[in-house]
Design a protein around this motif. Structure first.
Motif, mmCIF file in Angstrom:
data_model
loop_
_atom_site.group_PDB
_atom_site.id
_atom_site.type_symbol
_atom_site.label_atom_id
_atom_site.label_comp_id
_atom_site.label_asym_id
_atom_site.label_seq_id
_atom_site.Cartn_x
_atom_site.Cartn_y
_atom_site.Cartn_z
ATOM 1 N N ARG A 100 -6.727 4.331 1.478
ATOM 2 C CA ARG A 100 -5.320 4.624 1.192
ATOM 3 C C ARG A 100 -4.858 3.904 -0.063
ATOM 4 N N LEU A 101 -5.411 2.733 -0.305
ATOM 5 C CA LEU A 101 -5.064 2.052 -1.559
ATOM 6 C C LEU A 101 -5.576 2.838 -2.762
ATOM 7 N N LYS A 102 -6.590 3.668 -2.518
ATOM 8 C CA LYS A 102 -7.092 4.510 -3.605
ATOM 9 C C LYS A 102 -6.362 5.845 -3.634
ATOM 10 N N GLY A 103 -5.306 5.969 -2.846
ATOM 11 C CA GLY A 103 -4.457 7.147 -2.952
ATOM 12 C C GLY A 103 -4.721 8.242 -1.931
ATOM 13 N N LEU A 104 -5.665 8.029 -0.999
ATOM 14 C CA LEU A 104 -5.920 9.038 0.020
ATOM 15 C C LEU A 104 -4.837 8.982 1.098
ATOM 16 N N SER A 105 -4.553 10.145 1.692
ATOM 17 C CA SER A 105 -3.627 10.140 2.822
ATOM 18 C C SER A 105 -4.385 9.632 4.048
ATOM 19 N N MET B 1 4.551 1.298 -5.474
ATOM 20 C CA MET B 1 5.428 0.993 -4.334
ATOM 21 C C MET B 1 4.717 1.301 -3.023
ATOM 22 N N ASP B 2 4.097 2.501 -2.993
ATOM 23 C CA ASP B 2 3.332 2.901 -1.808
ATOM 24 C C ASP B 2 2.276 1.872 -1.458
ATOM 25 N N LYS B 3 1.593 1.430 -2.506
ATOM 26 C CA LYS B 3 0.493 0.500 -2.276
ATOM 27 C C LYS B 3 1.018 -0.842 -1.810
ATOM 28 N N LEU B 4 2.139 -1.259 -2.401
ATOM 29 C CA LEU B 4 2.743 -2.525 -1.972
ATOM 30 C C LEU B 4 3.070 -2.437 -0.477
ATOM 31 N N TRP B 5 3.591 -1.322 -0.074
ATOM 32 C CA TRP B 5 3.956 -1.111 1.324
ATOM 33 C C TRP B 5 2.712 -1.173 2.222
ATOM 34 N N LEU B 6 1.609 -0.563 1.757
ATOM 35 C CA LEU B 6 0.359 -0.609 2.522
ATOM 36 C C LEU B 6 -0.121 -2.047 2.694
ATOM 37 N N ILE B 7 -0.010 -2.806 1.605
ATOM 38 C CA ILE B 7 -0.469 -4.190 1.674
ATOM 39 C C ILE B 7 0.397 -4.986 2.642
ATOM 40 N N ILE B 8 1.725 -4.799 2.536
ATOM 41 C CA ILE B 8 2.626 -5.515 3.441
ATOM 42 C C ILE B 8 2.267 -5.181 4.882
ATOM 43 N N SER B 221 -9.279 -3.963 -7.918
ATOM 44 C CA SER B 221 -9.699 -2.789 -8.662
ATOM 45 C C SER B 221 -8.903 -1.573 -8.176
ATOM 46 N N SER B 222 -8.131 -1.756 -7.090
ATOM 47 C CA SER B 222 -7.276 -0.667 -6.609
ATOM 48 C C SER B 222 -5.803 -0.923 -6.867
ATOM 49 N N VAL B 223 -5.387 -2.187 -6.764
ATOM 50 C CA VAL B 223 -3.964 -2.497 -6.941
ATOM 51 C C VAL B 223 -3.829 -3.635 -7.955
ATOM 52 N N ARG B 224 -2.622 -3.781 -8.478
ATOM 53 C CA ARG B 224 -2.395 -4.873 -9.408
ATOM 54 C C ARG B 224 -2.387 -6.196 -8.636
ATOM 55 N N PRO B 225 -2.891 -7.264 -9.253
ATOM 56 C CA PRO B 225 -2.859 -8.560 -8.559
ATOM 57 C C PRO B 225 -1.451 -8.921 -8.100
ATOM 58 N N PHE B 226 -0.469 -8.544 -8.906
ATOM 59 C CA PHE B 226 0.919 -8.854 -8.558
ATOM 60 C C PHE B 226 1.307 -8.184 -7.240
#
Lengths: 302, 440
Positions: A100-105, B1-8, B221-226
């Motif tokens: 999902r971090l790579k954009g997959l649903s 934003m989506d990714k930040l939410w996934l991490i949280i 390699s997927s998200v920004r360190p920030f």
């Protein structure tokens, strides 16, 4: 066809240390591309720039003709040399997270994971914790996580280190298959025999610089020394050494180095004229290993 | 934003689902309540042993009674000879012989009594006995000196200190306003101090783990360190809020249930002790409790709670991001990295001590300026909130705190992104300083 990856004078320094020194090269789409270099040559620094982990001080990286940006990580799969997973997470959840971090649903991720689990015959791993798996098993999970989002560019840093022969072959087959389906693959290593076996194109990095690049064939052509080996039956003319430089000889084979004026046909005709029966005739090309050692050694000495 | 939410989500869920979290969250209130129950049980402990004490009133001040018999404690006023009593002591059932010698000098500031015993009396029993004799002796002195008891009683009084506002506001101030404010301030400052430490450390450890087990390179390699850092800080912060909220609900609930179940009058027990010691009239105490409750309900909670949350967020982000930066700089060697945490823990500790001073003198210049200084304000200002500090101080301190928190998150992110990729090198502060200015 457009190059999947193009580097233009990419430079990266850490303090006074120049890790990547104006490296430029093109990587054709759909090939397996070997990135070679001794330890500490700057391969990992270069890979980190390509994977958007760090940014170059200067120079530009193009992925598929576009300047590398924030949306590109989703098109890249990267397996670092030093691997790691969250030990406490369940395998299934972990793979979903990374996918999902790579954009997959969520749905797509589950589907893809199911596919790979089936392929590797590990359906029952879903709710195991990562720490319960052996190291080899973890590597498999790591590999799946790297390719789950069907990256256009796959970067593998020493992918076979720490793998047993069976898993090495398994991963090798997967790499081949991915490549057949159009994935461009960067294969970073210092193990030459693997490069010769797998790669079509190479770039050789040493001390942060790009010292050599091109298709494996063109690189070998560039370094060949006009050496030929003949397996024959019969008796060599006595004066052969006067016409050609012999570098090796035994009962029924001879290796010669042709001088600039001669070509292989001249040598072959000479042998035929003297009534020898030729079993085999080969050009001796340098191995990548020899080229590597020569190039790296030359630059260290200078 | 989506990714930040996934991490949280991941940071939050993996922690909340852990067995250790569930245990700690449920067991801690249980342990606290159990502790309170045990304490109140110990404090309300009365030995079932029945004691009879023989009293020889040689001074003749008792008038045949020494006051009401207490539970398990009986006094027997005898007309016997001390020596014969002593001689027969082992046959008698008395625990001891209390002798009040004749009073030779009525003006003496100290009068002696003697207690002959085999086993010593408990401290509280002894205090009770002394109080009885004192009361009797006082009555005796009043009579002997010919004093008027009514006049004397009027000498026995208390002062109720009642602060009043100068301006004519609706605000009511009672004698207990300050005490309640100190309690609220101290509680809020302490909660702030503990949460900043616990959850800041949690962020640090987690950053370090990611670095040590090398997942971090895959992640960034997927998200920004920030994003990774911020997601972790927010996720852990949410874990903290969840835990504190559950404790806030569970502790009173369990306390209530346990109280009902065991039929223990838990509040009464420690208070009895208090009364015995300080001799506060129970009615007066009840009055104080009611007053305190009124005072609590009169506090401007609509102002205090949002401000507390604001200070919590500011303080947490400020310190957690610093802890994250330090975690990223640490290697596998925890001990070596410990030195790096010192610059963070020192301001937290200092502000805790300032906070303790600030609740006592909330308008001193130390308190005022530290509640504006952003490294101290998250802990010091909440402690002052109940004392209604001027609005300009709150405003200034909030703006400074939020500004500093944002700056620290930014600064820490710069350290973090370099630190997490740095292996096998001993990191110094000088080096960290360089990272801040290096390019991504």
């Amino acid at each position: 066809m457009m190059d999947i990856l193009k580097l233009d004078k990419v430079r990266k320094t850490y303090g006074k240390h120049v890790a990547v020194d104006d490296v430029s090269f093109d990587m054709p789409t759909g090939c397996i591309f070997g990135m070679l270099g001794p330890n500490g040559a700057g391969k990992t620094s270069l890979i980190r720039i390509i994977t958007t982990i760090t940014r170059a001080d200067s120079g530009v990286v193009y992925l598929n003709g576009e300047k590398l940006g924030n949306k590109h990580p989703e098109q890249i799969g990267y397996m670092p040399e030093e691997r790691g997973l969250y030990k406490k997470m369940k395998v299934g959840e972990h793979l979903i997270y990374l996918a999902r971090l790579k954009g997959l649903s969520n749905k797509m991720a589950k589907q893809e994971i199911g596919h790979w689990f089936e392929k590797f015959g590990i359906e029952d791993w879903w709710s195991k914790k990562v720490e319960e798996l052996s190291k080899g098993m973890q590597q498999k999970i790591q590999f799946i996580s790297t390719i789950i989002h069907k990256p256009k560019l796959l970067i593998l840093d020493e992918p076979f280190s720490g793998l047993d022969p069976i898993n090495t072959n398994l991963i090798k087959d997967e790499i081949d298959e991915l490549n057949k389906n159009g994935t461009s693959i960067i294969f970073s290593t210092h193990r030459m025999e693997q490069v010769e076996e797998i790669c079509e194109h190479i770039v050789l990095i040493n001390a942060g610089k790009n010292v050599l690049q091109g298709s494996v064939k063109s690189v070998k052509d560039q370094f060949k020394k006009n050496k030929f080996k003949v397996h024959y039956e019969g008796t060599l003319p006595v004066d052969v050494a006067e016409h050609f430089t012999i570098t090796a000889q035994n009962k029924d084979a001879i290796t010669v180095q042709l001088s600039a004026g001669n070509n292989s046909n001249d040598f072959l005709q000479y042998l035929l004229r003297h009534g020898l029966h030729i079993h085999a005739f080969n050009e001796i090309l340098p191995t990548l290993n020899e080229i590597f050692i020569r190039q790296v050694g030359a630059s260290t000495n200078s | 934003m989506d990714k930040l939410w996934l991490i949280i989500q991941r940071e939050y869920l993996t922690r909340v689902k852990k067995r250790s979290f569930i245990l700690a969250t449920i067991l801690t209130p249980l342990a606290i309540v159990l502790f309170m129950v045990v304490v109140s049980f110990i404090l309300s402990y009365e030995s079932g042993e029945v004691k009879h004490i023989a009293v020889l009133d040689q001074a003749n001040i008792l008038n045949k009674t020494i006051g009401k018999d207490e539970k398990n404690l009986y006094f027997h006023i005898l007309d016997e000879n001390l020596d014969s009593l002593k001689a027969n002591f082992s046959k008698e059932k008395y625990a001891g012989i209390l002798v009040i010698p004749p009073i030779t000098n009525i003006d003496a500031s100290k009068h002696k009594v003697y207690y002959y015993r085999e086993d010593p009396l408990g401290l509280d029993v002894q205090g009770g006995v002394v109080d009885r004799i004192k009361n009797k002796l006082r009555d005796y002195k009043i009579k002997q000196l010919g004093l008027d008891e009514k006049n004397l009683r009027s000498l026995n009084f208390d002062i109720e200190f009642n602060p009043q506002p100068i301006t004519n506001t609706k605000e009511e101030i009672t004698s207990i306003t300050t005490i309640v404010a100190v309690m609220i301030g101290g509680a809020m400052g302490t909660i702030m101090y503990i949460t900043v430490f616990i959850y800041g450390m949690m962020v640090m450890r987690s950053v370090m783990e990611e670095k040590v087990n090398r997942i971090v390179e895959v992640m960034i390699s997927s998200v920004r360190p920030f994003q990774l850092m911020l997601g972790k800080i927010i996720g852990v912060g949410a874990v903290g809020l969840t835990q504190v909220a559950i404790w806030g609900l569970l502790i009173p609930l369990i306390y209530l249930v346990v109280g009902l179940f065991f039929g223990l009058n838990m509040e009464a027990a420690p208070m009895d002790m208090e009364m015995a010691n300080t001799a506060i009239d129970p009615e007066e105490l009840e009055g104080m409790v009611v007053l305190a409750m009124q005072e609590l309900s009169r506090q401007n909670w609509l102002m205090i709670i949002p401000l507390f949350v604001l200070y919590f967020l500011g303080g947490y982000f400020l310190y957690a991001s610093l802890f994250a930066a330090v975690g990223s700089a640490m290697g596998d060697d925890l001990g070596e990295g410990q030195a790096l945490t010192i610059p963070i823990t020192i301001p937290v500790l200092i502000s805790f001590y300032i906070m303790m001073v600030a609740v006592r003198s909330p308008h001193s210049s130390l308190a005022v300026w530290s509640s504006i200084f952003p490294l101290f304000s998250p802990i010091v200002m909440p402690a002052r909130l109940a004392f209604s500090p001027p609005w300009w101080q709150i405003g200034l301190s909030i703006i400074l705190l939020l500004g500093t928190a944002i700056f620290m998150v930014w600064l820490s992110a710069r350290i973090y992104r370099v630190g997490i990729l740095m292996y096998g090198k001993k990191v110094t502060f000088k080096e960290i300083g360089k990272w801040m200015f290096s390019r991504g």
